[in-house]
Motif scaffolding. Structure first.
Motif, PDB file in Angstrom:
ATOM      1  N   ARG A  73       0.827  -1.207   0.000  1.00  0.00           N
ATOM      2  CA  ARG A  73       0.000   0.000   0.000  1.00  0.00           C
ATOM      3  C   ARG A  73       0.861   1.256   0.000  1.00  0.00           C
ATOM      4  O   ARG A  73       0.517   2.263  -0.620  1.00  0.00           O
ATOM      5  CB  ARG A  73      -0.958  -0.037   1.194  1.00  0.00           C
ATOM      6  CG  ARG A  73      -2.010  -1.152   1.043  1.00  0.00           C
ATOM      7  CD  ARG A  73      -3.105  -1.067   2.069  1.00  0.00           C
ATOM      8  NE  ARG A  73      -2.699  -1.526   3.394  1.00  0.00           N
ATOM      9  CZ  ARG A  73      -2.677  -2.795   3.777  1.00  0.00           C
ATOM     10  NH1 ARG A  73      -3.003  -3.757   2.928  1.00  0.00           N
ATOM     11  NH2 ARG A  73      -2.330  -3.126   5.005  1.00  0.00           N
ATOM     12  N   LEU A  77      -0.533   0.548  -4.081  1.00  0.00           N
ATOM     13  CA  LEU A  77      -1.686  -0.322  -4.285  1.00  0.00           C
ATOM     14  C   LEU A  77      -2.809   0.066  -3.335  1.00  0.00           C
ATOM     15  O   LEU A  77      -2.558   0.541  -2.210  1.00  0.00           O
ATOM     16  CB  LEU A  77      -1.313  -1.791  -4.061  1.00  0.00           C
ATOM     17  CG  LEU A  77      -0.749  -2.563  -5.270  1.00  0.00           C
ATOM     18  CD1 LEU A  77       0.612  -2.000  -5.672  1.00  0.00           C
ATOM     19  CD2 LEU A  77      -0.631  -4.045  -4.942  1.00  0.00           C
ATOM     20  N   THR A  78      -4.046  -0.123  -3.765  1.00  0.00           N
ATOM     21  CA  THR A  78      -5.165   0.068  -2.862  1.00  0.00           C
ATOM     22  C   THR A  78      -5.211  -1.093  -1.870  1.00  0.00           C
ATOM     23  O   THR A  78      -4.528  -2.113  -2.049  1.00  0.00           O
ATOM     24  CB  THR A  78      -6.495   0.093  -3.631  1.00  0.00           C
ATOM     25  OG1 THR A  78      -6.729  -1.198  -4.210  1.00  0.00           O
ATOM     26  CG2 THR A  78      -6.477   1.161  -4.723  1.00  0.00           C
ATOM     27  N   GLU A  80      -7.628  -3.188  -1.410  1.00  0.00           N
ATOM     28  CA  GLU A  80      -8.166  -4.368  -2.090  1.00  0.00           C
ATOM     29  C   GLU A  80      -7.118  -5.002  -3.003  1.00  0.00           C
ATOM     30  O   GLU A  80      -7.003  -6.231  -3.089  1.00  0.00           O
ATOM     31  CB  GLU A  80      -9.407  -3.996  -2.890  1.00  0.00           C
ATOM     32  CG  GLU A  80     -10.626  -3.619  -2.047  1.00  0.00           C
ATOM     33  CD  GLU A  80     -10.512  -2.227  -1.431  1.00  0.00           C
ATOM     34  OE1 GLU A  80      -9.635  -1.431  -1.875  1.00  0.00           O
ATOM     35  OE2 GLU A  80     -11.278  -1.943  -0.490  1.00  0.00           O
ATOM     36  N   GLU A  81      -6.341  -4.170  -3.716  1.00  0.00           N
ATOM     37  CA  GLU A  81      -5.303  -4.699  -4.595  1.00  0.00           C
ATOM     38  C   GLU A  81      -4.215  -5.417  -3.813  1.00  0.00           C
ATOM     39  O   GLU A  81      -3.732  -6.477  -4.224  1.00  0.00           O
ATOM     40  CB  GLU A  81      -4.693  -3.556  -5.415  1.00  0.00           C
ATOM     41  CG  GLU A  81      -5.617  -3.001  -6.487  1.00  0.00           C
ATOM     42  CD  GLU A  81      -5.084  -1.720  -7.110  1.00  0.00           C
ATOM     43  OE1 GLU A  81      -5.516  -1.383  -8.227  1.00  0.00           O
ATOM     44  OE2 GLU A  81      -4.245  -1.035  -6.463  1.00  0.00           O
ATOM     45  N   SER A  82      -3.825  -4.851  -2.670  1.00  0.00           N
ATOM     46  CA  SER A  82      -2.774  -5.494  -1.876  1.00  0.00           C
ATOM     47  C   SER A  82      -3.245  -6.831  -1.335  1.00  0.00           C
ATOM     48  O   SER A  82      -2.502  -7.824  -1.350  1.00  0.00           O
ATOM     49  CB  SER A  82      -2.338  -4.578  -0.727  1.00  0.00           C
ATOM     50  OG  SER A  82      -3.362  -4.419   0.239  1.00  0.00           O
ATOM     51  N   SER A  84      -5.447  -8.758  -2.697  1.00  0.00           N
ATOM     52  CA  SER A  84      -5.512  -9.681  -3.836  1.00  0.00           C
ATOM     53  C   SER A  84      -4.144 -10.273  -4.153  1.00  0.00           C
ATOM     54  O   SER A  84      -4.025 -11.474  -4.442  1.00  0.00           O
ATOM     55  CB  SER A  84      -6.060  -8.948  -5.066  1.00  0.00           C
ATOM     56  OG  SER A  84      -6.078  -9.796  -6.197  1.00  0.00           O
TER      57      SER A  84
END
Length: 302
Positions: A73, A77-78, A80-82, A84
């Motif tokens: 993060r 990355l957001t 949610e992206e992290s 994932s």
């Protein structure tokens, strides 16, 4: 019932957390996860939550190293992206446990959910730093000189890895993973004050061994809040034997880590360039791979 040879690659990969480091973070990942787990426990976190978050983070780190959630993060990355990315790493490394109908399927589901949680940050008890500074003895046997393998692991790394292995192995012994995790974290409390002289030292101490270990363990336990101390002491009650599911899972984890630690040194000593270049693709595909391959041929390195 019991562990399967199919788990060995996973255990080996997790064991490398004792050796993975990164800039700005003192010690190995295993050492830091040991410190964070005890800090969270002292801060009042539920041991089950600490177990889930620690094991989830370690499974993801087996592939990602120190690219954990906060770091991802920080790099843009957001949330949610992290999560994932972490889930992808956990899915890859946990395949031996999460196959349909596999014994660890329910455990992996718990750990996957924990990837989105952060543990509370607390000040670990003083024995944690002592264990991180205390090296393991190496290979010792009464009447024989010690075999030293450098660099040595420390007791924080060993305890963290036994705790993580114990959780991974717990479904195979029908054991409570929380208890096995706690006893893994706490099974070498005596070594905070007691330098490790291995099997040889234990035999030379003779009748003095048990009282010395008891005094050293009590000194460490005195550093814990009363409620946590009582919880840890209940978990440690499984240590003397392998007569319970939790005792079997713990002792399986302990012996696996002790042997795999030596196996890592032996694997490094027998590593060949064919493995590095062919199997591991050290010079991997990319726009300049053909040039790289040509240089290696010119230098006689391939």
């Amino acid at each position: 019932m019991g562990a399967s040879p199919g788990l060995v690659p996973l255990l080996k990969e997790l064991g490398d957390l004792k050796r993975i480091r990164s800039a700005g973070a003192p010690g190995s990942i295993a050492e830091r996860r040991f410190r964070a787990a005890w800090g969270a426990l002292v801060a009042g976190a539920d041991p089950a939550v600490v177990m889930e978050a620690t094991n989830a983070a370690c499974l993801a780190a087996a592939r990602l190293g120190d690219l954990d959630g906060p770091t991802l993060r920080l790099l843009g990355l957001t949330f949610e992206e992290s999560v994932s990315v972490l889930e992808g790493a956990l899915a890859e490394v946990s395949a031996p446990l999460s196959s349909p109908g596999g014994r660890g399927e329910a455990l992996i589901a718990r750990l996957r959910a924990a990837l989105a949680r952060e543990l509370p940050v607390g000040a670990p008890p003083p024995f944690v730093e002592a264990l991180a500074r205390q090296p393991r003895a190496g290979v010792t046997c009464p009447g024989k000189s010690r075999i030293m393998l450098e660099p040595p692991e420390n007791h924080a790394e060993h305890c963290l890895m036994v705790a993580v292995y114990g959780v991974i192995l717990s479904p195979f012994y029908d054991a409570d993973p929380e208890t096995v995790f706690l006893v893994g974290l706490a099974h070498h409390l005596h070594n905070a004050a007691m330098p490790d002289s291995g099997f040889t030292g234990e035999m030379l101490l003779g009748d003095h061994l048990e009282p010395v270990m008891a005094r050293a363990t009590a000194r460490a336990l005195d550093e814990l809040p009363p409620a946590l101390r009582a919880t840890v002491e209940r978990a440690r009650a499984i240590l003397p034997d392998a007569d319970t599911p939790e005792g079997r899972a713990f002792h399986a984890a302990d012996v696996a880590d002790r042997v795999l630690q030596i196996a890592q040194h032996l694997a490094a000593a027998s590593l060949t360039m064919d493995v590095v270049l062919d199997d591991m693709e050290l010079v991997h595909d990319g726009p300049v791979k053909a040039f790289h391959d040509g240089v290696l041929r010119e230098l006689g390195l391939a």
